[in-house]
Design a protein around this motif. Sequence first.
Motif, PDB file in Angstrom:
ATOM      1  N   GLY A  85      91.756  75.103  -1.417  1.00 31.15           N
ATOM      2  CA  GLY A  85      91.487  76.292  -0.622  1.00 31.15           C
ATOM      3  C   GLY A  85      92.726  76.800   0.097  1.00 31.15           C
ATOM      4  O   GLY A  85      92.910  78.015   0.259  1.00 31.15           O
ATOM      5  N   SER A  86      93.608  75.885   0.504  1.00 29.50           N
ATOM      6  CA  SER A  86      94.842  76.291   1.195  1.00 29.50           C
ATOM      7  C   SER A  86      95.699  77.189   0.325  1.00 29.50           C
ATOM      8  O   SER A  86      96.351  78.119   0.803  1.00 29.50           O
ATOM      9  N   ALA A  87      95.704  76.882  -0.977  1.00 30.99           N
ATOM     10  CA  ALA A  87      96.520  77.671  -1.900  1.00 30.99           C
ATOM     11  C   ALA A  87      96.029  79.106  -2.008  1.00 30.99           C
ATOM     12  O   ALA A  87      96.767  79.998  -2.419  1.00 30.99           O
ATOM     13  N   PHE A  88      94.765  79.341  -1.622  1.00 35.95           N
ATOM     14  CA  PHE A  88      94.193  80.684  -1.647  1.00 35.95           C
ATOM     15  C   PHE A  88      94.051  81.259  -0.236  1.00 35.95           C
ATOM     16  O   PHE A  88      93.240  82.147   0.002  1.00 35.95           O
ATOM     17  N   GLY A  89      94.817  80.704   0.707  1.00 33.19           N
ATOM     18  CA  GLY A  89      94.812  81.256   2.049  1.00 33.19           C
ATOM     19  C   GLY A  89      93.897  80.549   3.025  1.00 33.19           C
ATOM     20  O   GLY A  89      93.680  81.034   4.138  1.00 33.19           O
ATOM     21  N   GLY A  90      93.328  79.405   2.652  1.00 33.97           N
ATOM     22  CA  GLY A  90      92.521  78.630   3.577  1.00 33.97           C
ATOM     23  C   GLY A  90      91.062  78.495   3.197  1.00 33.97           C
ATOM     24  O   GLY A  90      90.339  77.694   3.792  1.00 33.97           O
ATOM     25  N   SER A  91      90.604  79.286   2.235  1.00 31.55           N
ATOM     26  CA  SER A  91      89.214  79.183   1.782  1.00 31.55           C
ATOM     27  C   SER A  91      89.159  79.534   0.303  1.00 31.55           C
ATOM     28  O   SER A  91      90.126  80.072  -0.245  1.00 31.55           O
ATOM     29  N   LEU A  92      88.038  79.234  -0.329  1.00 28.99           N
ATOM     30  CA  LEU A  92      87.922  79.584  -1.740  1.00 28.99           C
ATOM     31  C   LEU A  92      87.850  81.103  -1.891  1.00 28.99           C
ATOM     32  O   LEU A  92      87.248  81.789  -1.069  1.00 28.99           O
ATOM     33  N   PRO A  93      88.457  81.643  -2.940  1.00 31.33           N
ATOM     34  CA  PRO A  93      88.474  83.093  -3.137  1.00 31.33           C
ATOM     35  C   PRO A  93      87.095  83.623  -3.517  1.00 31.33           C
ATOM     36  O   PRO A  93      86.206  82.852  -3.895  1.00 31.33           O
ATOM     37  N   PRO A  94      86.891  84.933  -3.435  1.00 30.78           N
ATOM     38  CA  PRO A  94      85.585  85.517  -3.746  1.00 30.78           C
ATOM     39  C   PRO A  94      85.084  85.207  -5.152  1.00 30.78           C
ATOM     40  O   PRO A  94      83.872  85.201  -5.378  1.00 30.78           O
ATOM     41  N   PHE A  95      85.988  84.950  -6.087  1.00 26.29           N
ATOM     42  CA  PHE A  95      85.543  84.661  -7.450  1.00 26.29           C
ATOM     43  C   PHE A  95      85.119  83.198  -7.622  1.00 26.29           C
ATOM     44  O   PHE A  95      84.794  82.770  -8.730  1.00 26.29           O
ATOM     45  N   ILE A  96      85.110  82.420  -6.509  1.00 24.20           N
ATOM     46  CA  ILE A  96      84.537  81.071  -6.527  1.00 24.20           C
ATOM     47  C   ILE A  96      83.518  80.996  -5.385  1.00 24.20           C
ATOM     48  O   ILE A  96      83.770  80.393  -4.341  1.00 24.20           O
ATOM     49  N   PRO A  97      82.350  81.634  -5.538  1.00 19.34           N
ATOM     50  CA  PRO A  97      81.345  81.641  -4.469  1.00 19.34           C
ATOM     51  C   PRO A  97      80.697  80.262  -4.295  1.00 19.34           C
ATOM     52  O   PRO A  97      80.607  79.478  -5.240  1.00 19.34           O
ATOM     53  N   ILE A  98      80.248  79.996  -3.069  1.00 22.23           N
ATOM     54  CA  ILE A  98      79.588  78.734  -2.724  1.00 22.23           C
ATOM     55  C   ILE A  98      78.111  79.010  -2.455  1.00 22.23           C
ATOM     56  O   ILE A  98      77.776  79.912  -1.676  1.00 22.23           O
ATOM     57  N   TRP A 125      82.667  76.941 -24.699  1.00 20.66           N
ATOM     58  CA  TRP A 125      83.259  76.128 -23.639  1.00 20.66           C
ATOM     59  C   TRP A 125      82.695  76.483 -22.272  1.00 20.66           C
ATOM     60  O   TRP A 125      82.577  75.616 -21.404  1.00 20.66           O
ATOM     61  N   THR A 126      82.316  77.734 -22.091  1.00 19.57           N
ATOM     62  CA  THR A 126      81.660  78.112 -20.834  1.00 19.57           C
ATOM     63  C   THR A 126      80.325  77.387 -20.689  1.00 19.57           C
ATOM     64  O   THR A 126      79.939  76.976 -19.593  1.00 19.57           O
ATOM     65  N   SER A 127      79.619  77.200 -21.806  1.00 23.95           N
ATOM     66  CA  SER A 127      78.321  76.522 -21.758  1.00 23.95           C
ATOM     67  C   SER A 127      78.449  75.056 -21.352  1.00 23.95           C
ATOM     68  O   SER A 127      77.470  74.433 -20.939  1.00 23.95           O
ATOM     69  N   GLU A 128      79.658  74.511 -21.462  1.00 24.97           N
ATOM     70  CA  GLU A 128      79.892  73.113 -21.094  1.00 24.97           C
ATOM     71  C   GLU A 128      80.198  72.938 -19.603  1.00 24.97           C
ATOM     72  O   GLU A 128      80.255  71.812 -19.099  1.00 24.97           O
ATOM     73  N   LEU A 129      80.443  74.030 -18.892  1.00 26.16           N
ATOM     74  CA  LEU A 129      80.810  73.943 -17.476  1.00 26.16           C
ATOM     75  C   LEU A 129      79.607  73.583 -16.610  1.00 26.16           C
ATOM     76  O   LEU A 129      78.473  73.960 -16.904  1.00 26.16           O
ATOM     77  N   LYS A 130      79.869  72.860 -15.512  1.00 24.56           N
ATOM     78  CA  LYS A 130      78.829  72.532 -14.540  1.00 24.56           C
ATOM     79  C   LYS A 130      79.339  72.848 -13.137  1.00 24.56           C
ATOM     80  O   LYS A 130      80.542  72.758 -12.880  1.00 24.56           O
ATOM     81  N   PRO A 131      78.439  73.200 -12.212  1.00 21.60           N
ATOM     82  CA  PRO A 131      78.867  73.437 -10.826  1.00 21.60           C
ATOM     83  C   PRO A 131      79.491  72.184 -10.218  1.00 21.60           C
ATOM     84  O   PRO A 131      79.209  71.058 -10.653  1.00 21.60           O
ATOM     85  N   CYS A 132      80.324  72.401  -9.219  1.00 21.50           N
ATOM     86  CA  CYS A 132      80.979  71.302  -8.509  1.00 21.50           C
ATOM     87  C   CYS A 132      80.789  71.475  -7.006  1.00 21.50           C
ATOM     88  O   CYS A 132      80.634  72.601  -6.528  1.00 21.50           O
ATOM     89  N   PRO A 133      80.841  70.395  -6.243  1.00 22.39           N
ATOM     90  CA  PRO A 133      80.750  70.512  -4.791  1.00 22.39           C
ATOM     91  C   PRO A 133      82.014  71.163  -4.223  1.00 22.39           C
ATOM     92  O   PRO A 133      83.126  70.718  -4.505  1.00 22.39           O
ATOM     93  N   ALA A 134      81.841  72.217  -3.453  1.00 21.75           N
ATOM     94  CA  ALA A 134      82.987  72.937  -2.903  1.00 21.75           C
ATOM     95  C   ALA A 134      83.835  72.055  -2.000  1.00 21.75           C
ATOM     96  O   ALA A 134      85.040  72.277  -1.863  1.00 21.75           O
ATOM     97  N   ILE A 135      83.215  71.026  -1.416  1.00 19.82           N
ATOM     98  CA  ILE A 135      83.968  70.146  -0.521  1.00 19.82           C
ATOM     99  C   ILE A 135      85.146  69.495  -1.238  1.00 19.82           C
ATOM    100  O   ILE A 135      86.182  69.214  -0.637  1.00 19.82           O
ATOM    101  N   ALA A 136      84.996  69.267  -2.538  1.00 18.70           N
ATOM    102  CA  ALA A 136      86.085  68.663  -3.311  1.00 18.70           C
ATOM    103  C   ALA A 136      87.317  69.568  -3.305  1.00 18.70           C
ATOM    104  O   ALA A 136      88.454  69.086  -3.326  1.00 18.70           O
ATOM    105  N   GLN A 137      87.080  70.875  -3.260  1.00 22.68           N
ATOM    106  CA  GLN A 137      88.185  71.830  -3.319  1.00 22.68           C
ATOM    107  C   GLN A 137      88.706  72.210  -1.929  1.00 22.68           C
ATOM    108  O   GLN A 137      89.703  72.918  -1.814  1.00 22.68           O
ATOM    109  N   LEU A 138      88.011  71.731  -0.904  1.00 19.82           N
ATOM    110  CA  LEU A 138      88.407  72.058   0.464  1.00 19.82           C
ATOM    111  C   LEU A 138      88.906  70.847   1.242  1.00 19.82           C
ATOM    112  O   LEU A 138      89.260  70.957   2.410  1.00 19.82           O
ATOM    113  N   THR A 139      88.951  69.682   0.578  1.00 22.47           N
ATOM    114  CA  THR A 139      89.417  68.454   1.222  1.00 22.47           C
ATOM    115  C   THR A 139      90.937  68.355   1.133  1.00 22.47           C
ATOM    116  O   THR A 139      91.497  68.406   0.038  1.00 22.47           O
ATOM    117  N   PRO A 140      91.645  68.211   2.256  1.00 21.95           N
ATOM    118  CA  PRO A 140      93.104  68.096   2.225  1.00 21.95           C
ATOM    119  C   PRO A 140      93.551  66.786   1.582  1.00 21.95           C
ATOM    120  O   PRO A 140      92.892  65.751   1.718  1.00 21.95           O
TER     121      PRO A 140
END
Length: 251
Positions: free
Chosen positions: A126-139, A166-181
């Motif tokens: 999230g830091s790389a995108f300014g501190g939070s996930l960008p709009p194209f990665i909604p929670i 390949w899109t059909s193989e994707l699964k949601p992920c916990p946003a906390i994983a992407q926001l943990t320093p």
Amino acid sequence: MASTTKPAVLFVHGSWHNPNHFKRIMDLFEATGFPSSCPAQPSVGKLPPIGLAEDAQCIRDELKKLVEAEQKDVIVIAHSYGGIVTTQAINAEFSKKTREAKGLAGGVRRLVFMCAFLLPLGDSLGSAFGGSLPPFIPIDEQGMCLMLEPERRFYNDLSKEEQNHWTSELKPCPAIAQLTPITHAAYLHHPVTYLFCEQDEALPLSVQQMMVQKVSEETDITVETETCTAGHSPFLSQPEIVLNLIRKVTG
């Protein structure tokens, strides 16, 4: 006499992905003599609080098997969020140089960041995108996230049929994983190469370059760089390019 055995290659997949996405490139590597693995990270498809800590432990466990039990040399190739997992996971104790000094065989020879997040200590995805996930990665209300328009952002240089598959193989992920320093910086203990992907629409080239420059300046490490024309998934669209890069860095 130097060993002619090729190192094992450990792929660290990114968010939402799984080892199926890496079968094509693993088959290619195996056919050319590089033993390959891609463990499924435990956060994929799982609700929080599972996240970065569990994903990093998964990679450490794989390295314990490859390096400590099997005494293999290893090249780690991290993709996207997998760069954060790799940075957090791979301690100095796994280093080829560290193990050689102790008279031990095997070890991590190099980290390869393939359009992956390369971040300073204390930062998160999230830091790389300014501190939070960008709009194209909604929670969502359960704390899970998934990339919007994945066909374009992840697979823009593949056929429509492959994009859909390949899109059909994707699964949601916990946003906390992407926001943990991150609290550990693996790149301080291992040689690093970064593969820039020019047509990446998920992690633009300018962001890739900015991350490499920032870490290089803040830590004084040398990041070797290579560039290809792939989108965000060179392991699918340009696996031979990735193979040639590994051949180059392993001599």
